[in-house]
Motif scaffolding. Sequence first.
Motif, PDB file in Angstrom:
ATOM      1  N   THR A 171      23.201  37.163  30.124  1.00 37.85           N
ATOM      2  CA  THR A 171      24.068  36.864  28.987  1.00 37.85           C
ATOM      3  C   THR A 171      25.287  37.778  28.943  1.00 37.85           C
ATOM      4  O   THR A 171      26.392  37.336  28.599  1.00 37.85           O
ATOM      5  CB  THR A 171      23.292  36.969  27.663  1.00 37.85           C
ATOM      6  OG1 THR A 171      22.650  38.250  27.583  1.00 37.85           O
ATOM      7  CG2 THR A 171      22.239  35.884  27.561  1.00 37.85           C
ATOM      8  N   PHE A 172      25.117  39.045  29.313  1.00 35.90           N
ATOM      9  CA  PHE A 172      26.240  39.972  29.258  1.00 35.90           C
ATOM     10  C   PHE A 172      27.235  39.765  30.403  1.00 35.90           C
ATOM     11  O   PHE A 172      28.343  40.306  30.348  1.00 35.90           O
ATOM     12  CB  PHE A 172      25.752  41.420  29.249  1.00 35.90           C
ATOM     13  CG  PHE A 172      25.348  41.904  27.891  1.00 35.90           C
ATOM     14  CD1 PHE A 172      26.267  41.953  26.856  1.00 35.90           C
ATOM     15  CD2 PHE A 172      24.049  42.301  27.629  1.00 35.90           C
ATOM     16  CE1 PHE A 172      25.903  42.390  25.597  1.00 35.90           C
ATOM     17  CE2 PHE A 172      23.668  42.741  26.374  1.00 35.90           C
ATOM     18  CZ  PHE A 172      24.606  42.790  25.350  1.00 35.90           C
ATOM     19  N   CYS A 173      26.832  39.010  31.410  1.00 34.20           N
ATOM     20  CA  CYS A 173      27.794  38.697  32.475  1.00 34.20           C
ATOM     21  C   CYS A 173      29.004  37.948  31.924  1.00 34.20           C
ATOM     22  O   CYS A 173      30.084  37.958  32.530  1.00 34.20           O
ATOM     23  CB  CYS A 173      27.123  37.851  33.570  1.00 34.20           C
ATOM     24  SG  CYS A 173      26.147  38.800  34.751  1.00 34.20           S
ATOM     25  N   VAL A 174      28.839  37.302  30.782  1.00 33.52           N
ATOM     26  CA  VAL A 174      29.927  36.517  30.219  1.00 33.52           C
ATOM     27  C   VAL A 174      30.951  37.406  29.501  1.00 33.52           C
ATOM     28  O   VAL A 174      32.085  36.976  29.270  1.00 33.52           O
ATOM     29  CB  VAL A 174      29.368  35.449  29.245  1.00 33.52           C
ATOM     30  CG1 VAL A 174      29.059  36.037  27.884  1.00 33.52           C
ATOM     31  CG2 VAL A 174      30.317  34.274  29.121  1.00 33.52           C
ATOM     32  N   VAL A 175      30.586  38.639  29.167  1.00 32.38           N
ATOM     33  CA  VAL A 175      31.508  39.501  28.434  1.00 32.38           C
ATOM     34  C   VAL A 175      32.740  39.870  29.270  1.00 32.38           C
ATOM     35  O   VAL A 175      33.868  39.749  28.789  1.00 32.38           O
ATOM     36  CB  VAL A 175      30.782  40.760  27.909  1.00 32.38           C
ATOM     37  CG1 VAL A 175      31.754  41.648  27.128  1.00 32.38           C
ATOM     38  CG2 VAL A 175      29.608  40.359  27.025  1.00 32.38           C
ATOM     39  N   PRO A 176      32.575  40.304  30.536  1.00 27.88           N
ATOM     40  CA  PRO A 176      33.776  40.531  31.344  1.00 27.88           C
ATOM     41  C   PRO A 176      34.605  39.263  31.512  1.00 27.88           C
ATOM     42  O   PRO A 176      35.832  39.330  31.598  1.00 27.88           O
ATOM     43  CB  PRO A 176      33.213  41.002  32.693  1.00 27.88           C
ATOM     44  CG  PRO A 176      31.861  41.510  32.406  1.00 27.88           C
ATOM     45  CD  PRO A 176      31.352  40.687  31.260  1.00 27.88           C
ATOM     46  N   LEU A 177      33.935  38.113  31.544  1.00 32.07           N
ATOM     47  CA  LEU A 177      34.665  36.850  31.701  1.00 32.07           C
ATOM     48  C   LEU A 177      35.578  36.601  30.512  1.00 32.07           C
ATOM     49  O   LEU A 177      36.763  36.273  30.681  1.00 32.07           O
ATOM     50  CB  LEU A 177      33.678  35.686  31.862  1.00 32.07           C
ATOM     51  CG  LEU A 177      34.309  34.282  31.867  1.00 32.07           C
ATOM     52  CD1 LEU A 177      35.263  34.138  33.041  1.00 32.07           C
ATOM     53  CD2 LEU A 177      33.215  33.216  31.916  1.00 32.07           C
ATOM     54  N   VAL A 178      35.060  36.757  29.309  1.00 32.56           N
ATOM     55  CA  VAL A 178      35.890  36.497  28.139  1.00 32.56           C
ATOM     56  C   VAL A 178      36.996  37.540  28.021  1.00 32.56           C
ATOM     57  O   VAL A 178      38.131  37.226  27.618  1.00 32.56           O
ATOM     58  CB  VAL A 178      35.033  36.431  26.855  1.00 32.56           C
ATOM     59  CG1 VAL A 178      34.477  37.780  26.466  1.00 32.56           C
ATOM     60  CG2 VAL A 178      35.842  35.853  25.704  1.00 32.56           C
ATOM     61  N   ILE A 321      38.290  46.282  31.642  1.00 31.56           N
ATOM     62  CA  ILE A 321      37.612  47.204  32.568  1.00 31.56           C
ATOM     63  C   ILE A 321      36.306  47.710  31.949  1.00 31.56           C
ATOM     64  O   ILE A 321      35.263  47.760  32.611  1.00 31.56           O
ATOM     65  CB  ILE A 321      38.537  48.380  32.926  1.00 31.56           C
ATOM     66  CG1 ILE A 321      39.771  47.869  33.674  1.00 31.56           C
ATOM     67  CG2 ILE A 321      37.793  49.408  33.774  1.00 31.56           C
ATOM     68  CD1 ILE A 321      40.844  48.924  33.894  1.00 31.56           C
ATOM     69  N   ILE A 322      36.366  48.077  30.663  1.00 29.56           N
ATOM     70  CA  ILE A 322      35.159  48.535  29.970  1.00 29.56           C
ATOM     71  C   ILE A 322      34.129  47.418  29.898  1.00 29.56           C
ATOM     72  O   ILE A 322      32.924  47.628  30.078  1.00 29.56           O
ATOM     73  CB  ILE A 322      35.518  49.052  28.560  1.00 29.56           C
ATOM     74  CG1 ILE A 322      36.350  50.328  28.659  1.00 29.56           C
ATOM     75  CG2 ILE A 322      34.255  49.296  27.733  1.00 29.56           C
ATOM     76  CD1 ILE A 322      36.926  50.794  27.329  1.00 29.56           C
ATOM     77  N   ALA A 323      34.599  46.193  29.660  1.00 30.90           N
ATOM     78  CA  ALA A 323      33.688  45.049  29.516  1.00 30.90           C
ATOM     79  C   ALA A 323      32.923  44.757  30.796  1.00 30.90           C
ATOM     80  O   ALA A 323      31.812  44.213  30.750  1.00 30.90           O
ATOM     81  CB  ALA A 323      34.476  43.810  29.096  1.00 30.90           C
ATOM     82  N   ILE A 324      33.509  45.111  31.948  1.00 31.00           N
ATOM     83  CA  ILE A 324      32.818  44.874  33.222  1.00 31.00           C
ATOM     84  C   ILE A 324      31.473  45.576  33.248  1.00 31.00           C
ATOM     85  O   ILE A 324      30.529  45.125  33.908  1.00 31.00           O
ATOM     86  CB  ILE A 324      33.701  45.339  34.401  1.00 31.00           C
ATOM     87  CG1 ILE A 324      34.949  44.450  34.511  1.00 31.00           C
ATOM     88  CG2 ILE A 324      32.934  45.311  35.723  1.00 31.00           C
ATOM     89  CD1 ILE A 324      35.951  44.915  35.553  1.00 31.00           C
ATOM     90  N   ALA A 325      31.350  46.672  32.504  1.00 28.29           N
ATOM     91  CA  ALA A 325      30.100  47.440  32.508  1.00 28.29           C
ATOM     92  C   ALA A 325      28.961  46.719  31.807  1.00 28.29           C
ATOM     93  O   ALA A 325      27.790  47.071  32.013  1.00 28.29           O
ATOM     94  CB  ALA A 325      30.328  48.804  31.847  1.00 28.29           C
ATOM     95  N   LEU A 369      39.126  57.717  28.441  1.00 25.00           N
ATOM     96  CA  LEU A 369      38.808  56.676  27.470  1.00 25.00           C
ATOM     97  C   LEU A 369      37.989  55.559  28.109  1.00 25.00           C
ATOM     98  O   LEU A 369      36.995  55.096  27.543  1.00 25.00           O
ATOM     99  CB  LEU A 369      40.094  56.102  26.875  1.00 25.00           C
ATOM    100  CG  LEU A 369      40.840  56.980  25.860  1.00 25.00           C
ATOM    101  CD1 LEU A 369      42.221  56.400  25.575  1.00 25.00           C
ATOM    102  CD2 LEU A 369      40.044  57.119  24.569  1.00 25.00           C
ATOM    103  N   ILE A 370      38.403  55.151  29.287  1.00 27.44           N
ATOM    104  CA  ILE A 370      37.679  54.087  29.989  1.00 27.44           C
ATOM    105  C   ILE A 370      36.277  54.558  30.367  1.00 27.44           C
ATOM    106  O   ILE A 370      35.287  53.836  30.178  1.00 27.44           O
ATOM    107  CB  ILE A 370      38.457  53.634  31.239  1.00 27.44           C
ATOM    108  CG1 ILE A 370      39.741  52.909  30.816  1.00 27.44           C
ATOM    109  CG2 ILE A 370      37.597  52.713  32.103  1.00 27.44           C
ATOM    110  CD1 ILE A 370      40.664  52.584  31.976  1.00 27.44           C
ATOM    111  N   GLY A 371      36.174  55.778  30.896  1.00 24.42           N
ATOM    112  CA  GLY A 371      34.870  56.304  31.303  1.00 24.42           C
ATOM    113  C   GLY A 371      33.900  56.392  30.142  1.00 24.42           C
ATOM    114  O   GLY A 371      32.727  56.011  30.262  1.00 24.42           O
ATOM    115  N   LEU A 378      27.196  50.856  28.600  1.00 23.94           N
ATOM    116  CA  LEU A 378      25.945  50.865  29.366  1.00 23.94           C
ATOM    117  C   LEU A 378      24.768  51.259  28.469  1.00 23.94           C
ATOM    118  O   LEU A 378      23.708  50.619  28.494  1.00 23.94           O
ATOM    119  CB  LEU A 378      26.048  51.837  30.540  1.00 23.94           C
ATOM    120  CG  LEU A 378      26.971  51.441  31.698  1.00 23.94           C
ATOM    121  CD1 LEU A 378      27.087  52.586  32.688  1.00 23.94           C
ATOM    122  CD2 LEU A 378      26.462  50.178  32.391  1.00 23.94           C
ATOM    123  N   SER A 379      24.960  52.298  27.677  1.00 25.55           N
ATOM    124  CA  SER A 379      23.886  52.770  26.794  1.00 25.55           C
ATOM    125  C   SER A 379      23.552  51.724  25.727  1.00 25.55           C
ATOM    126  O   SER A 379      22.378  51.474  25.435  1.00 25.55           O
ATOM    127  CB  SER A 379      24.311  54.075  26.117  1.00 25.55           C
ATOM    128  OG  SER A 379      24.634  55.064  27.069  1.00 25.55           O
TER     129      SER A 379
END
Length: 465
Positions: A171-178, A321-325, A369-371, A378-379
């Motif tokens: 389900t979270f794979c869709v977050v980087p997509l959006v 970039i953050i969403a990719i995580a 900020l990105i890190g 992730l957490s």
Amino acid sequence: MATDPAAQIAARIDRLPSSRTVWTLVLLISLGGVFEFYDLFFTGYVAPGMIGSGLFKPESLGVFAALKPLAIAGFGTFVFATFAGLWVGALLLGYVADRFGRRTIFTGSLLWYMVCTAIMAFQTTGFWLDVWRFIAGIGIGVELVTIDTYISELIPGRMRGRAYAFNQFVTFCVVPLVAFLAWSLKGTTPFGLEYWRVVILIGSVGAVVVWFLRLGIPESPRWLARQGRIEEAERIVAELERRVMAEGHAQLPEPQVQSREVSGVGRFSEIFSPTYLRRTIIMSVFNMAQVVGFYGFAAWVPSLLISRGVHVTTSLEYAFIIAIANPFGPLLGMLFADRVERKTQICIALVLMALAIALFAQASEPAVLIGLGVLFTLSANVMSFAYHGYQSEVFPTRIRARAVGFVYSWSRIAAAFAGLAIGILLHGWGVPGVATFIAISMAVGFVMVLLGPATRGRSLEAINE
């Protein structure tokens, strides 16, 4: 005890080995949650486009104009409408999956989402955008409760942790997509429509495909058995066993009936009985606390970045970039989901979230900020899959959907008001004010979950004997 048909059904499910058949079920159920997550997470990424369209100016908000002092020109009303709808769906309609079955509600709520979201995409005022967002949220609230219930009942106990981790990975794979769609389409008008409308419509149209894929998922045998529909439950379990053995697995071991639940139709009042009241309170308070961090960051990350001095267009790039995580938290979780007690996973994740947001509030360098955004994400996603599994395990089959709906509903209404609170805090105190709010909430969640029962490796029936 061993002759109880419902207990035998449960024991036969729990003896199934890890197999393609079992993981296919998890995948199909997870695909049902993809577009619900797409819908939940596009909020933060379409915010700049909606605001740029003037939808959240006082004259467009109608009766919501009283909220105009909020940061980002009243966008908090959209966040509020989202979670208010989720709250109504989870609280008032969570019981329908206990009454009519997991499969029926599983498919019906997706249809609700598709229709309402498509209508929402064509609204031209902030008021009607919020109204249709609220209505669509009702369907999503029911769907997410049903998904959690479904997985816990169809998957063997020793695999439930990994099943929830895999579910949220999908389900979270869709977050980087959006996030990518919002970033790449910003400033364009595909098909003559503003980019944010296209982002919304993609979720609605794509859900049609998933709706057909989900028709192959069986009803929960555990639910059928508790309703006295033993023959139907027997047929489904027998078919699962046949498919597993056809894959080349050895003869299945004898089912081990360790305990039994009370059969029959449950009542809502049971969640307040002496047996379950403690769990109900713990999970209700925990849900109110955890959602402040989870959606408080995810739904507002572009705006938080802007407040840290990042340009509006660049903020969408950083947010992407953050969403990719997002998918990688649950993916990593599959390594330990069934090896570490669920409560421990949740508590460690909450501590890391609090630390990450505290440091984020003080940072200004883009890489930092990105890190920190990645660490928080992730957490948060480890916490998410662990607690979704946990809250489904601590209630019995006969009332599982309504109990999960009740405790989960508190996260929805808390998120609705948290969206307004974060808008106010961001406007008045900046990111440090938001970070303090989130860190305190994580501490409350930490204390609550410590008070709950252990569940790792135990059958649902043993947890709720």
